[in-house]
Design an enzyme around this catalytic site. Structure first.
Site, PDB file in Angstrom:
ATOM      1  CD  GLN A  39     -72.868 -19.349  24.744  1.00  0.00           C
ATOM      2  OE1 GLN A  39     -73.023 -18.683  25.766  1.00  0.00           O
ATOM      3  NE2 GLN A  39     -72.527 -18.795  23.592  1.00  0.00           N
TER       4      GLN A  39
ATOM      5  CB  ILE B 127     -81.898 -28.923  36.322  1.00  0.00           C
ATOM      6  CG1 ILE B 127     -81.720 -27.654  35.486  1.00  0.00           C
ATOM      7  CG2 ILE B 127     -81.434 -28.727  37.753  1.00  0.00           C
ATOM      8  CD1 ILE B 127     -82.627 -26.524  35.910  1.00  0.00           C
TER       9      ILE B 127
ATOM     10  CG  ASP C  90     -81.787 -27.824  42.095  1.00  0.00           C
ATOM     11  OD1 ASP C  90     -80.956 -26.883  42.107  1.00  0.00           O
ATOM     12  OD2 ASP C  90     -82.991 -27.679  42.389  1.00  0.00           O
TER      13      ASP C  90
ATOM     14  CE1 TYR D 169     -74.378 -14.476  35.331  1.00  0.00           C
ATOM     15  CE2 TYR D 169     -73.912 -12.490  34.072  1.00  0.00           C
ATOM     16  CZ  TYR D 169     -73.664 -13.825  34.347  1.00  0.00           C
ATOM     17  OH  TYR D 169     -72.701 -14.492  33.630  1.00  0.00           O
TER      18      TYR D 169
HETATM   19  C1  AKB Z   1     -74.775 -12.259  29.867  1.00  0.00           C
HETATM   20  O1  AKB Z   1     -74.982 -11.532  28.883  1.00  0.00           O
HETATM   21  O2  AKB Z   1     -75.487 -12.242  30.874  1.00  0.00           O
HETATM   22  C2  AKB Z   1     -73.553 -13.149  29.849  1.00  0.00           C
HETATM   23  C3  AKB Z   1     -72.369 -12.496  30.472  1.00  0.00           C
HETATM   24  C4  AKB Z   1     -71.694 -11.367  29.821  1.00  0.00           C
HETATM   25  O3  AKB Z   1     -71.965 -12.910  31.522  1.00  0.00           O
HETATM   26  N1  AKB Z   1     -73.253 -13.533  28.511  1.00  0.00           N
END
Ligand code: AKB
Length: 326
Positions: A16, A39, A57, A147
């Site tokens: 994105q 990738i 990668d 994350y």
């Molecule tokens: C997500 O929603 O995981 C991302 C972010 C806020 O880092 N858009």
């Protein structure tokens, strides 16, 4: 070859932010000077034909090394990452891509004495113990997603490379990014993009977050401006490096739906929260970005009304031309 003559590499160039960043950088630095790596192939044919591309990668250091040597890379924008919702479905993959990928990029940059590296962080670095309103720059970082864990580690690693190895690493904590060129892949804030496509196409959207879930968001032109401005900032003025808070606007799905209804009165939004609700509930509602404002002059241009108007104009045009692939 001087540092300025060395090429730029954008990882995650099919993503994105990567896609649009690639466009801006190729325009500014000349298409042949900006290498796209991912990738997967770049979807936009004009980007595919305008400059160099390599499959890479980032979890494989030897692939990065080969490409960096071949193209004499001096600056990296490391945009490749697994986002929050996808990361919860496959935390091991999120760890591998986000942690090992970031480490490999930093190590290659260190070994090749690169000029600068950009590594984005996210509001996902915060967690439910963090103050959720006007979240400070220095605060509790106890993320609840893989994350988020990888983003905190990326910030700390970036700052470590600045201190320990004198490598110029910069990055900011992005809120949800709204855009109409390339779809986001697997984030919790993705609803704020999908809602526009569905409003234009079907005049109806089923949102995976509750209507009163307030989250920080930003329109793509502001996101690109922030990357360019931070990367051009005078290093001597920076007290922070890889972890700048960044804000533009905050809104709930209900507020976004109401703004869309001003342009498309028939638009209806329903709410069916799924597993992403718990992720959103652990994130801030608004952000204090005064460090970015003071240290490199950050100031956003787009609010909710301006973003909505622009998004709907762009997507309606594509829909009328039969090119709204969604
Ligand atoms: C997500 O929603 O995981 C991302 C972010 C806020 O880092 N858009």
């Amino acid at each position: 070859m001087t540092d300025m003559m060395k090429r730029i590499m954008v990882s995650g160039a099919a993503g994105q932010i990567g896609t649009e960043l690639l466009k801006v950088l190729r325009k500014k630095r000349g298409p042949s000077n900006v290498l796209a790596v991912d990738i997967q192939k770049l979807a936009d044919p004009s980007l595919r034909d305008s400059g160099p591309f390599e499959f890479c990668d980032v979890t494989k250091p030897e692939q990065i090394e080969k490409i960096v040597r071949k193209y004499r890379i001096g600056t990296i924008y490391h945009m490749a990452a697994i986002l929050s919702a996808r990361g919860e479905k496959n935390p091991h993959q999120a760890w591998d891509v986000n942690i090992n990928g970031t480490y490999n990029i930093l190590e290659t940059a260190r070994e090749h004495k690169m000029v600068r590296v950009f590594i984005p962080s996210s509001i996902a670095a915060f967690g439910s113990e963090t103050p959720r309103e006007n979240t400070p720059q220095e605060t509790i970082l106890r993320p609840k997603t893989m994350y988020g864990v990888t983003k905190v580690a990326g910030e700390l690693l970036g700052d470590y490379y600045v201190r320990r190895f004198n490598l110029d690493v910069r990055g900011c904590r992005f809120p949800g990014i709204i855009s109409h060129e390339t779809l986001p892949g697997g984030g919790t804030t993705d609803y704020a993009v999908a809602i526009f496509y569905e409003a234009v196409k079907n005049k109806r959207y089923v949102c995976f977050l509750k209507e009163d879930t307030r989250l920080p968001m930003m329109y793509m032109p502001d996101c690109l401006k922030s990357v360019m401005d931070l990367m051009e900032a005078d290093f001597g003025r920076l007290r922070h490096h890889a972890d700048f808070n960044l804000a533009a606007m905050s809104f709930t799905p209900a507020e976004l739906a109401a703004e869309i209804k001003k342009h498309i009165p028939e638009f209806r939004c329903e709410y069916k929260p799924d597993f992403r609700q718990a992720i959103a509930d652990s994130w801030p509602m608004s952000i204090d970005d005064s460090a970015a404002r003071e240290e490199w002059g950050w100031k956003p241009d787009y609010d909710l009304a301006a973003t909505t108007k622009d998004m709907l104009a762009a997507l309606s045009k594509r829909h009328a031309e039969g090119k709204l692939n969604y």
